[in-house]
Design a protein around this motif. Structure first.
Motif, short mmCIF file in Angstrom:
data_model
loop_
_atom_site.label_atom_id
_atom_site.label_comp_id
_atom_site.label_asym_id
_atom_site.label_seq_id
_atom_site.Cartn_x
_atom_site.Cartn_y
_atom_site.Cartn_z
N THR A 1 0.84 -1.20 0.00
CA THR A 1 0.00 0.00 0.00
C THR A 1 0.87 1.25 0.00
O THR A 1 0.61 2.22 -0.73
N GLY B 1 2.45 1.79 -3.49
CA GLY B 1 1.57 2.23 -4.56
C GLY B 1 1.55 1.24 -5.70
O GLY B 1 2.23 0.20 -5.69
N ARG B 2 0.78 1.54 -6.73
CA ARG B 2 0.63 0.62 -7.86
C ARG B 2 1.93 0.51 -8.64
O ARG B 2 2.64 1.51 -8.85
#
Length: 344
Positions: free
Chosen positions: A322, A325-326
Motif C-alpha cells: 500500500t 503504490g501501484r
C-alpha cells in the motif's frame, strides 16, 4: 505420506522437477488441460486431473502453484477446496490475509495442514544468512537493515527478515521519492530501522521476468554488517572500520582489530549459475518446504501454529505494498545479460 499432486504448470515446473528426484512421489497434475499441462503429464507418466474431487484418490499432499486472488488468480479457492477434502496443501506465496484465514479455517475443520511456501527461505544461501543473523543478534543488537528487492518477491523478503530478526512486529512503512526503477520505503521491521528499495515495476507481456534483482539484504550492528549479496549468495561479513588514536593523537594502526579482513565470505565464495539455481537450488527448496509440511501432517500439528506467523506476514506485506503504490507497467523485450569477463 509421500504422494503429491502439483496444481499448475507454469512455476509448477519447478515443483515437478523437485518431485522427480524423490523422496516424494508425483502421482498427478491438476490443471485446466492446456497443451503444456498435458505435455508434462505425459512426460512424467502421471494422470492429468481436472477436478479437485480427483485429488484425494491419488495423493495425500498438494502443491498449489496457482496465483492467489490478491494477484489475480484462483489459487486460494483451489487450496480451500483441497483442504476441505482432507488434502494437505503447500501453497505458493503471496496470499492475502483474508484468503489465508479461510484456508486455515478449512484446514483446521478437516484436520489438514496448510503451509505457505515463500521458497527462498528454504534455499541454502538464505538459510545461511538467517542462521548467521541469529548468531549476530545474540552478540549485538541490530541497528539497521538496508535491503532491496523486486516487488515480485517482496513477500518473501519480509519472511526472510522476520526469520532473521526473530519476529516481524512492530513494523511501519513510509514512502520516499522514487529513484529510477526503484521506489524507496523507510520505516521499521521487528523494531529495527529499515531502508528498503523496491523495483516496483511489472511487464504485463512477461509478468514474472524483467527483475533487476531478487533480494539483497544488509543487517548492521555495532561491530559490522552482514550482507546477503543476492538471494543465492554469496554471504559477506564486513567488520566495522574503526581506527582510533594513540597517546600521541596519531592513528593507532597497531590495534589488534585492524588485522581483521575488511570483508569475509561466509560459505561458498562462488555463486551458483542461473542454470544451477533453476535446476537445483529451487527444487531443493521445494523439497525442504514439502518435508516441513509432511512432518507437520505426520505430527498432527495445529495448522494455526505456522498460520499465525503467515497471517502477520501477509498483513505486513499488504501495508508495505500500500505504501509502495501501484507498480509501473512496462513493455520490455528480453534483456542481454552480461558476463563478468565483458566488464573486467
Amino acid at each position: 505420506m509421500k504422494r503429491v499432486v502439483v496444481c499448475g504448470t507454469k512455476f509448477g515446473q519447478i515443483y515437478l522437477s523437485a518431485l522427480a528426484g524423490g523422496p516424494f512421489e508425483l502421482t498427478g497434475i491438476l490443471a485446466r488441460g492446456s497443451p503444456r499441462s498435458a505435455g508434462y503429464a505425459k512426460e512424467y507418466g502421471v494422470p492429468l486431473l481436472t477436478d479437485p474431487d480427483q485429488v484425494p484418490e491419488v495423493a495425500d499432499l498438494a502443491c498449489v502453484v496457482v496465483r492467489s486472488g490478491v494477484v489475480g488468480g484462483e489459487g486460494s479457492e483451489l487450496a480451500t477446496a483441497l483442504l476441505e477434502r482432507g488434502v494437505h496443501v503447500l501453497q505458493e506465496h503471496p496470499v492475502h490475509a483474508d484468503e489465508l484465514a479461510r484456508c486455515l479455517r478449512a484446514a483446521r475443520s478437516a484436520g489438514a495442514i496448510h503451509h505457505i511456501n515463500t521458497l527462498y527461505v528454504h534455499l541454502e544461501p538464505v538459510r545461511r544468512f538467517v542462521e548467521a543473523a541469529r548468531r549476530l543478534r545474540a552478540l549485538q543488537q541490530p541497528l539497521y537493515i538496508d535491503a532491496a528487492c523486486s516487488v515480485h518477491v517482496a513477500y518473501a523478503l519480509f519472511d526472510i527478515l522476520g526469520r532473521a530478526l526473530g519476529g516481524l512486529r512492530p513494523w511501519a512503512f513510509a514512502p520516499a521519492p522514487q529513484a529510477g526503477p526503484f521506489t524507496c520505503l523507510t520505516g521499521t521491521i521487528g523494531g529495527v530501522p529499515l531502508t528498503l528499495r523496491v523495483q516496483n515495476q511489472i511487464a504485463p507481456n512477461d509478468p514474472d521476468a524483467h527483475l533487476h534483482l531478487l533480494h539483497r539484504i544488509t543487517l548492521g550492528t555495532e561491530g559490522g554488517n552482514l550482507t546477503l549479496v543476492n538471494t543465492h549468495g554469496p554471504l559477506v561479513w564486513s567488520p566495522r572500520m574503526y581506527v582510533g588514536r594513540d597517546a600521541d593523537d596519531r592513528f593507532d594502526i597497531e590495534a589488534e582489530h585492524l588485522c581483521l579482513p575488511s570483508a569475509t565470505v561466509l560459505g561458498p565464495e562462488r555463486a551458483p549459475t542461473f542454470r544451477e539455481i533453476v535446476g537445483t537450488l529451487w527444487p531443493d527448496g521445494v523439497r525442504r518446504a514439502l518435508g516441513e509440511l509432511c512432518d507437520a501432517a505426520a505430527q498432527g500439528a495445529d495448522p494455526l501454529r505456522q498460520g499465525q506467523y503467515h497471517l502477520t506476514l501477509s498483513r505486513l506485506w499488504l501495508d508495505a505494498t500500500t505504501a509502495l503504490g501501484r507498480p509501473e507497467l512496462l513493455v520490455q523485450g528480453a534483456p542481454r545479460p552480461l558476463s563478468a569477463a565483458e566488464i573486467s
